[in-house]
Design a protein around this motif. Structure first.
Motif, PDB file in Angstrom:
ATOM      1  N   ILE A  93     -71.154  -3.811 -16.681  1.00 58.19           N
ATOM      2  CA  ILE A  93     -71.349  -2.532 -17.366  1.00 58.19           C
ATOM      3  C   ILE A  93     -72.074  -2.757 -18.684  1.00 58.19           C
ATOM      4  CG2 ILE A  93     -69.326  -1.447 -16.296  1.00 58.19           C
ATOM      5  CD1 ILE A  93     -67.809  -1.882 -18.941  1.00 58.19           C
ATOM      6  N   THR A  94     -72.863  -1.778 -19.071  1.00 54.80           N
ATOM      7  CA  THR A  94     -73.526  -1.796 -20.376  1.00 54.80           C
ATOM      8  C   THR A  94     -73.030  -0.602 -21.173  1.00 54.80           C
ATOM      9  OG1 THR A  94     -75.436  -0.670 -19.375  1.00 54.80           O
ATOM     10  CG2 THR A  94     -75.593  -3.042 -19.673  1.00 54.80           C
ATOM     11  N   LEU A 105     -64.924 -10.519 -11.353  1.00 50.72           N
ATOM     12  CA  LEU A 105     -65.376 -10.693 -12.735  1.00 50.72           C
ATOM     13  C   LEU A 105     -65.904  -9.369 -13.272  1.00 50.72           C
ATOM     14  CD1 LEU A 105     -66.256 -12.690 -15.089  1.00 50.72           C
ATOM     15  CD2 LEU A 105     -68.456 -12.838 -13.915  1.00 50.72           C
ATOM     16  N   LEU A 106     -65.613  -9.100 -14.543  1.00 51.04           N
ATOM     17  CA  LEU A 106     -66.179  -7.945 -15.242  1.00 51.04           C
ATOM     18  C   LEU A 106     -67.098  -8.474 -16.341  1.00 51.04           C
ATOM     19  CD1 LEU A 106     -66.307  -4.874 -15.909  1.00 51.04           C
ATOM     20  CD2 LEU A 106     -64.318  -5.236 -17.400  1.00 51.04           C
ATOM     21  N   VAL A 107     -68.366  -8.062 -16.292  1.00 49.61           N
ATOM     22  CA  VAL A 107     -69.349  -8.465 -17.307  1.00 49.61           C
ATOM     23  C   VAL A 107     -69.658  -7.245 -18.170  1.00 49.61           C
ATOM     24  CG1 VAL A 107     -71.689  -9.315 -17.720  1.00 49.61           C
ATOM     25  CG2 VAL A 107     -70.349 -10.230 -15.815  1.00 49.61           C
ATOM     26  N   ILE A 108     -69.596  -7.414 -19.484  1.00 46.84           N
ATOM     27  CA  ILE A 108     -69.824  -6.297 -20.407  1.00 46.84           C
ATOM     28  C   ILE A 108     -70.956  -6.648 -21.364  1.00 46.84           C
ATOM     29  CG2 ILE A 108     -68.827  -4.797 -22.170  1.00 46.84           C
ATOM     30  CD1 ILE A 108     -66.086  -5.340 -21.031  1.00 46.84           C
ATOM     31  N   LYS A 146     -70.982  -5.903 -28.822  1.00 49.36           N
ATOM     32  CA  LYS A 146     -71.021  -6.762 -30.009  1.00 49.36           C
ATOM     33  C   LYS A 146     -69.796  -6.552 -30.907  1.00 49.36           C
ATOM     34  CE  LYS A 146     -76.068  -6.874 -29.926  1.00 49.36           C
ATOM     35  NZ  LYS A 146     -77.329  -6.461 -30.589  1.00 49.36           N
ATOM     36  N   SER A 147     -69.079  -5.457 -30.682  1.00 51.44           N
ATOM     37  CA  SER A 147     -67.847  -5.192 -31.438  1.00 51.44           C
ATOM     38  C   SER A 147     -66.614  -5.492 -30.595  1.00 51.44           C
ATOM     39  CB  SER A 147     -67.826  -3.729 -31.898  1.00 51.44           C
ATOM     40  OG  SER A 147     -68.940  -3.432 -32.710  1.00 51.44           O
ATOM     41  N   ILE A 160     -68.277 -11.368 -21.964  1.00 55.63           N
ATOM     42  CA  ILE A 160     -69.044 -10.552 -22.909  1.00 55.63           C
ATOM     43  C   ILE A 160     -70.431 -11.170 -23.091  1.00 55.63           C
ATOM     44  CG2 ILE A 160     -69.205  -9.706 -25.279  1.00 55.63           C
ATOM     45  CD1 ILE A 160     -67.000  -8.347 -23.789  1.00 55.63           C
ATOM     46  N   ILE A 161     -71.454 -10.353 -22.910  1.00 58.29           N
ATOM     47  CA  ILE A 161     -72.834 -10.817 -23.105  1.00 58.29           C
ATOM     48  C   ILE A 161     -73.460  -9.984 -24.212  1.00 58.29           C
ATOM     49  CG2 ILE A 161     -75.118 -10.986 -22.062  1.00 58.29           C
ATOM     50  CD1 ILE A 161     -73.783 -11.620 -19.425  1.00 58.29           C
TER      51      ILE A 161
END
Length: 312
Positions: free
Chosen positions: A147-148, A248-251, A257-258, A281-282
């Motif tokens: 998700i973005t 996996l959850l990628v954010i 960034k917070s 977190i990316i």
């Protein structure tokens, strides 16, 4: 392809870089980006895109003539006809001058190299593919939800790096932004404007610098906003994580960034639902999307997805 260039198109920017086919890393010295006025004319927008891509091409050339076709892969927001490269931006306040325009045909007029091939994929899917590639070969991470969180709420469901957009275990089109949540749709809860609205409701003050500004104000009001965000996000995502049986959850996105202000609460909430899910977190979302788009020129991957590219 002799060279693969990944391009990330955002609502107000373009980023471009060459990507190594061997290790899927950005080639040093080839990354360029620039601001774009999404409300400008077709010619101005296309010329700006070409300007940035040409900088990458020239960095690759290093004064030498290129042999072979350059593959240019786009991480492109919708609505867009991804199979034939035609923009369908209408009524969404960005790039509307490109409505019904073939991006490949128009862009080719301004590129410094003419032997080019274009491929397109949804920006959320590109971020997801790039996020999966960054994980490398890890056991038990075949099924990824990416998700973005930023100006809008993007999502992608991936099975062995392949975007899944249809089926009983994923939402329609593999999208989440338009799905119902509480009294509205998800996009209005998991985007920058939600944070700004909540801060104004809580304090009576208007902020203009987005989530970064709210995160810099450490008090009870801002802490509660991030806690509420974590509660909302976990509540919303839980059924989709369960249905997809995600590993996996990628954010990513600017809000990621917070993450120090919401990640722990998010993980705790999942555990309360008996979901033990690693969260990655990316923070360099644009570069990750560039990596994901470049994978479109992996021929095995392209053969699997080209017939099912979304039309929206």
């Amino acid at each position: 392809m002799a060279i693969t260039i990944g391009v990330d198109i955002g609502g107000s920017h373009i980023s471009s870089a060459a990507v190594s086919d061997g290790n899927f890393k950005i080639v040093p010295g080839t990354y360029f980006s620039g601001a774009v006025d999404s409300k400008a004319s077709k010619e101005i927008i296309i010329k700006k895109w070409a300007e940035i891509i040409n900088q990458t091409i020239q960095a690759i050339e290093g004064g030498q003539e290129l042999n072979g076709t350059i593959g240019i892969a786009f991480s492109m927001p919708g609505p867009f006809q991804y199979q034939n490269g035609i923009a369908m931006f209408e009524g969404n306040d960005k790039y509307e001058a490109l409505y019904n325009v073939s991006v490949a045909d128009e862009l080719s007029k301004y590129l410094s190299e003419k032997d080019v091939s274009f491929r397109f994929l949804n920006d959320a899917s590109c971020f997801g593919v790039g996020g999966a590639l960054k994980q490398g070969v890890k056991a038990g991470t075949n099924k990824v939800i990416a998700i973005t969180l930023g100006t809008g709420f993007g999502a992608a469901f991936l099975d062995n790096k392949l975007p899944v957009t249809q089926g009983s275990n994923v939402p329609h089109n593999g999208c989440l932004w338009d799905k119902p949540y509480r009294d509205n749709i998800a996009d209005n809860y998991f985007s920058t404007r939600w944070f700004l609205n909540q801060y104004e409701k809580s304090t009576g003050q208007k902020l203009t610098d987005g989530v970064k500004e709210i995160a810099s104000i450490e008090n009870y009001a801002t802490a509660k906003i991030f806690d509420d965000f974590a509660d909302n996000l976990s509540e919303f995502l839980t059924p989709y994580i369960v249905d997809f049986d995600a590993d996996l959850l990628v954010i990513g996105g600017n809000i990621a960034k917070s993450n120090r202000l919401f990640l722990n609460k998010l993980g705790e909430n999942f555990k309360k639902q008996n979901i033990s899910l690693p969260i990655s977190i990316i923070e360099n979302t644009e570069e990750t999307s560039i990596l994901g788009s470049s994978y479109l020129f992996n021929e095995a991957f392209w053969e699997k997805i080209k017939a099912e590219l979304p039309y929206f």
